[in-house]
Design a protein around this motif. Structure first.
Motif, PDB file in Angstrom:
ATOM      1  N   SER A 154       0.835  -1.202   0.000  1.00 34.29           N
ATOM      2  CA  SER A 154       0.000   0.000   0.000  1.00 34.29           C
ATOM      3  C   SER A 154       0.872   1.256   0.000  1.00 34.29           C
ATOM      4  O   SER A 154       2.039   1.219   0.405  1.00 34.29           O
ATOM      5  CB  SER A 154      -0.911   0.008   1.230  1.00 34.29           C
ATOM      6  OG  SER A 154      -0.152   0.260   2.402  1.00 34.29           O
ATOM      7  N   GLU A 155       0.288   2.359  -0.422  1.00 37.73           N
ATOM      8  CA  GLU A 155       1.017   3.635  -0.399  1.00 37.73           C
ATOM      9  C   GLU A 155       1.348   4.034   1.032  1.00 37.73           C
ATOM     10  O   GLU A 155       2.378   4.664   1.281  1.00 37.73           O
ATOM     11  CB  GLU A 155       0.203   4.725  -1.086  1.00 37.73           C
ATOM     12  CG  GLU A 155       0.164   4.574  -2.598  1.00 37.73           C
ATOM     13  CD  GLU A 155      -0.535   5.733  -3.286  1.00 37.73           C
ATOM     14  OE1 GLU A 155      -0.138   6.886  -3.056  1.00 37.73           O
ATOM     15  OE2 GLU A 155      -1.483   5.460  -4.043  1.00 37.73           O
ATOM     16  N   LYS A 156       0.492   3.671   1.965  1.00 32.00           N
ATOM     17  CA  LYS A 156       0.740   3.981   3.386  1.00 32.00           C
ATOM     18  C   LYS A 156       1.995   3.246   3.865  1.00 32.00           C
ATOM     19  O   LYS A 156       2.802   3.810   4.622  1.00 32.00           O
ATOM     20  CB  LYS A 156      -0.483   3.571   4.216  1.00 32.00           C
ATOM     21  CG  LYS A 156      -0.385   3.947   5.658  1.00 32.00           C
ATOM     22  CD  LYS A 156      -0.453   5.441   5.832  1.00 32.00           C
ATOM     23  CE  LYS A 156      -0.430   5.795   7.308  1.00 32.00           C
ATOM     24  NZ  LYS A 156      -0.196   7.217   7.523  1.00 32.00           N
ATOM     25  N   THR A 157       2.180   1.995   3.417  1.00 27.06           N
ATOM     26  CA  THR A 157       3.373   1.235   3.772  1.00 27.06           C
ATOM     27  C   THR A 157       4.618   1.914   3.211  1.00 27.06           C
ATOM     28  O   THR A 157       5.637   2.034   3.897  1.00 27.06           O
ATOM     29  CB  THR A 157       3.272  -0.211   3.256  1.00 27.06           C
ATOM     30  OG1 THR A 157       2.120  -0.820   3.823  1.00 27.06           O
ATOM     31  CG2 THR A 157       4.503  -1.018   3.598  1.00 27.06           C
ATOM     32  N   VAL A 158       4.525   2.392   1.978  1.00 26.09           N
ATOM     33  CA  VAL A 158       5.642   3.111   1.360  1.00 26.09           C
ATOM     34  C   VAL A 158       5.957   4.364   2.169  1.00 26.09           C
ATOM     35  O   VAL A 158       7.113   4.652   2.481  1.00 26.09           O
ATOM     36  CB  VAL A 158       5.327   3.467  -0.116  1.00 26.09           C
ATOM     37  CG1 VAL A 158       6.381   4.394  -0.695  1.00 26.09           C
ATOM     38  CG2 VAL A 158       5.211   2.201  -0.948  1.00 26.09           C
ATOM     39  N   GLU A 159       4.914   5.099   2.539  1.00 23.59           N
ATOM     40  CA  GLU A 159       5.092   6.316   3.332  1.00 23.59           C
ATOM     41  C   GLU A 159       5.771   6.005   4.668  1.00 23.59           C
ATOM     42  O   GLU A 159       6.665   6.734   5.105  1.00 23.59           O
ATOM     43  CB  GLU A 159       3.712   6.959   3.572  1.00 23.59           C
ATOM     44  CG  GLU A 159       3.766   8.296   4.252  1.00 23.59           C
ATOM     45  CD  GLU A 159       2.372   8.882   4.413  1.00 23.59           C
ATOM     46  OE1 GLU A 159       2.108   9.449   5.492  1.00 23.59           O
ATOM     47  OE2 GLU A 159       1.564   8.777   3.473  1.00 23.59           O
ATOM     48  N   THR A 160       5.366   4.921   5.306  1.00 21.07           N
ATOM     49  CA  THR A 160       5.972   4.509   6.572  1.00 21.07           C
ATOM     50  C   THR A 160       7.453   4.196   6.386  1.00 21.07           C
ATOM     51  O   THR A 160       8.290   4.618   7.193  1.00 21.07           O
ATOM     52  CB  THR A 160       5.233   3.276   7.147  1.00 21.07           C
ATOM     53  OG1 THR A 160       3.859   3.616   7.342  1.00 21.07           O
ATOM     54  CG2 THR A 160       5.846   2.814   8.451  1.00 21.07           C
ATOM     55  N   HIS A 161       7.797   3.459   5.323  1.00 19.20           N
ATOM     56  CA  HIS A 161       9.202   3.133   5.061  1.00 19.20           C
ATOM     57  C   HIS A 161      10.026   4.396   4.803  1.00 19.20           C
ATOM     58  O   HIS A 161      11.147   4.523   5.297  1.00 19.20           O
ATOM     59  CB  HIS A 161       9.330   2.177   3.873  1.00 19.20           C
ATOM     60  CG  HIS A 161       8.948   0.766   4.177  1.00 19.20           C
ATOM     61  ND1 HIS A 161       9.488   0.043   5.221  1.00 19.20           N
ATOM     62  CD2 HIS A 161       8.088  -0.078   3.561  1.00 19.20           C
ATOM     63  CE1 HIS A 161       8.979  -1.170   5.232  1.00 19.20           C
ATOM     64  NE2 HIS A 161       8.113  -1.272   4.232  1.00 19.20           N
ATOM     65  N   ILE A 162       9.471   5.334   4.062  1.00 12.72           N
ATOM     66  CA  ILE A 162      10.189   6.579   3.770  1.00 12.72           C
ATOM     67  C   ILE A 162      10.410   7.360   5.064  1.00 12.72           C
ATOM     68  O   ILE A 162      11.519   7.849   5.321  1.00 12.72           O
ATOM     69  CB  ILE A 162       9.426   7.429   2.726  1.00 12.72           C
ATOM     70  CG1 ILE A 162       9.460   6.740   1.362  1.00 12.72           C
ATOM     71  CG2 ILE A 162      10.018   8.833   2.638  1.00 12.72           C
ATOM     72  CD1 ILE A 162       8.535   7.359   0.321  1.00 12.72           C
ATOM     73  N   SER A 163       9.379   7.454   5.883  1.00 13.29           N
ATOM     74  CA  SER A 163       9.505   8.174   7.159  1.00 13.29           C
ATOM     75  C   SER A 163      10.559   7.535   8.042  1.00 13.29           C
ATOM     76  O   SER A 163      11.386   8.231   8.655  1.00 13.29           O
ATOM     77  CB  SER A 163       8.167   8.183   7.907  1.00 13.29           C
ATOM     78  OG  SER A 163       7.213   8.905   7.174  1.00 13.29           O
ATOM     79  N   ARG A 164      10.549   6.207   8.101  1.00 12.96           N
ATOM     80  CA  ARG A 164      11.526   5.486   8.917  1.00 12.96           C
ATOM     81  C   ARG A 164      12.953   5.741   8.407  1.00 12.96           C
ATOM     82  O   ARG A 164      13.863   6.011   9.181  1.00 12.96           O
ATOM     83  CB  ARG A 164      11.213   3.994   8.907  1.00 12.96           C
ATOM     84  CG  ARG A 164      12.089   3.181   9.844  1.00 12.96           C
ATOM     85  CD  ARG A 164      11.671   1.724   9.889  1.00 12.96           C
ATOM     86  NE  ARG A 164      10.310   1.622  10.396  1.00 12.96           N
ATOM     87  CZ  ARG A 164       9.406   0.747   9.975  1.00 12.96           C
ATOM     88  NH1 ARG A 164       9.709  -0.119   9.034  1.00 12.96           N
ATOM     89  NH2 ARG A 164       8.197   0.717  10.479  1.00 12.96           N
ATOM     90  N   ALA A 165      13.132   5.681   7.095  1.00 11.54           N
ATOM     91  CA  ALA A 165      14.459   5.901   6.499  1.00 11.54           C
ATOM     92  C   ALA A 165      14.942   7.317   6.780  1.00 11.54           C
ATOM     93  O   ALA A 165      16.106   7.520   7.174  1.00 11.54           O
ATOM     94  CB  ALA A 165      14.413   5.632   4.999  1.00 11.54           C
ATOM     95  N   LEU A 166      14.060   8.297   6.596  1.00  7.75           N
ATOM     96  CA  LEU A 166      14.451   9.689   6.832  1.00  7.75           C
ATOM     97  C   LEU A 166      14.783   9.940   8.295  1.00  7.75           C
ATOM     98  O   LEU A 166      15.705  10.701   8.609  1.00  7.75           O
ATOM     99  CB  LEU A 166      13.354  10.637   6.344  1.00  7.75           C
ATOM    100  CG  LEU A 166      13.164  10.685   4.828  1.00  7.75           C
ATOM    101  CD1 LEU A 166      11.979  11.576   4.462  1.00  7.75           C
ATOM    102  CD2 LEU A 166      14.432  11.152   4.129  1.00  7.75           C
ATOM    103  N   LYS A 167      14.057   9.300   9.180  1.00  9.92           N
ATOM    104  CA  LYS A 167      14.341   9.455  10.610  1.00  9.92           C
ATOM    105  C   LYS A 167      15.732   8.909  10.941  1.00  9.92           C
ATOM    106  O   LYS A 167      16.512   9.555  11.645  1.00  9.92           O
ATOM    107  CB  LYS A 167      13.285   8.722  11.445  1.00  9.92           C
ATOM    108  CG  LYS A 167      13.486   8.860  12.931  1.00  9.92           C
ATOM    109  CD  LYS A 167      12.393   8.163  13.713  1.00  9.92           C
ATOM    110  CE  LYS A 167      12.648   8.302  15.204  1.00  9.92           C
ATOM    111  NZ  LYS A 167      11.656   7.591  15.989  1.00  9.92           N
ATOM    112  N   VAL A 168      16.062   7.731  10.403  1.00  6.99           N
ATOM    113  CA  VAL A 168      17.386   7.141  10.630  1.00  6.99           C
ATOM    114  C   VAL A 168      18.464   8.042  10.046  1.00  6.99           C
ATOM    115  O   VAL A 168      19.493   8.305  10.690  1.00  6.99           O
ATOM    116  CB  VAL A 168      17.468   5.720  10.014  1.00  6.99           C
ATOM    117  CG1 VAL A 168      18.901   5.207   9.978  1.00  6.99           C
ATOM    118  CG2 VAL A 168      16.575   4.756  10.791  1.00  6.99           C
TER     119      VAL A 168
END
Length: 186
Positions: A154-168
């Motif tokens: 889902s696009e929400k899953t993609v958004e979650t992965h992007i947020s996680r990557a940017l946070k790291v």
């Protein structure tokens, strides 16, 4: 054993018991389809052949732990797509690197860029696999919708992965900046 008359589920059970005939039949059934998919996306038959071979090698090596929940052909297609995504991301990084190094005239600038790029690459490499792939695709210019479709999430899953990557990356960059400031003071 006439393995061509067996279902994919039966072949998978035999494969988990290291049955070479079952592996050969899976290979025979799906090689052409997977090769076509990879060659079409990569526009390179040589890279496509290596990629598909790697998928089959990986399946053989993980045969006893393999847990295919959906149809085997779907599982194999997704495995190939993930590898295609990795190859395309590597291509984009190489292209960016070449463009930057050809545009950079001062060796000191090049060295600074190289060190920062090296830090970024190492940090991205430490991300969980799906999070890393999403970040790399987003960095390569793909939209969230395109990434979601490509990865079948889902696009929400993609958004979650992007947020996680940017946070790291933000946390790591802040730490790097702090260390640089600390070193510069002494």
């Amino acid at each position: 054993m006439p393995s061509c008359s067996l279902s994919d589920t039966e072949l998978l059970l035999l494969l988990q018991n290291s049955n070479h005939d079952a592996f050969r039949e899976i290979y025979r059934r799906y090689w052409d389809k997977l090769f076509y998919l990879a060659a079409k996306k990569l526009k390179s038959p040589e890279e496509a052949e290596c990629l598909v071979q790697d998928v089959f090698v990986d399946i053989w090596q993980r045969r006893q732990q393999l847990n295919v929940r959906e149809a085997l052909d779907g599982y194999l297609v997704v495995a190939v797509k993930y590898r295609i995504i990795n190859v395309m991301a590597k291509r984009d990084r190489a292209r960016t690197w070449q463009q930057h190094t050809s545009n950079t005239s001062a060796p000191a600038e090049w060295l600074k860029y190289h060190e920062l790029k090296d830090w970024l690459d190492k940090t991205v490499a430490r991300l969980p696999e799906k999070c890393r792939i999403v970040y790399q695709l987003k960095s390569a210019g793909y939209s969230q919708k395109e990434i979601a479709r490509q990865m079948q999430v889902s696009e929400k899953t993609v958004e979650t992965h992007i947020s996680r990557a940017l946070k790291v990356l933000r946390t790591g960059f802040n730490h790097l900046l702090f260390m640089l400031l600390f070193i510069c003071r002494f």
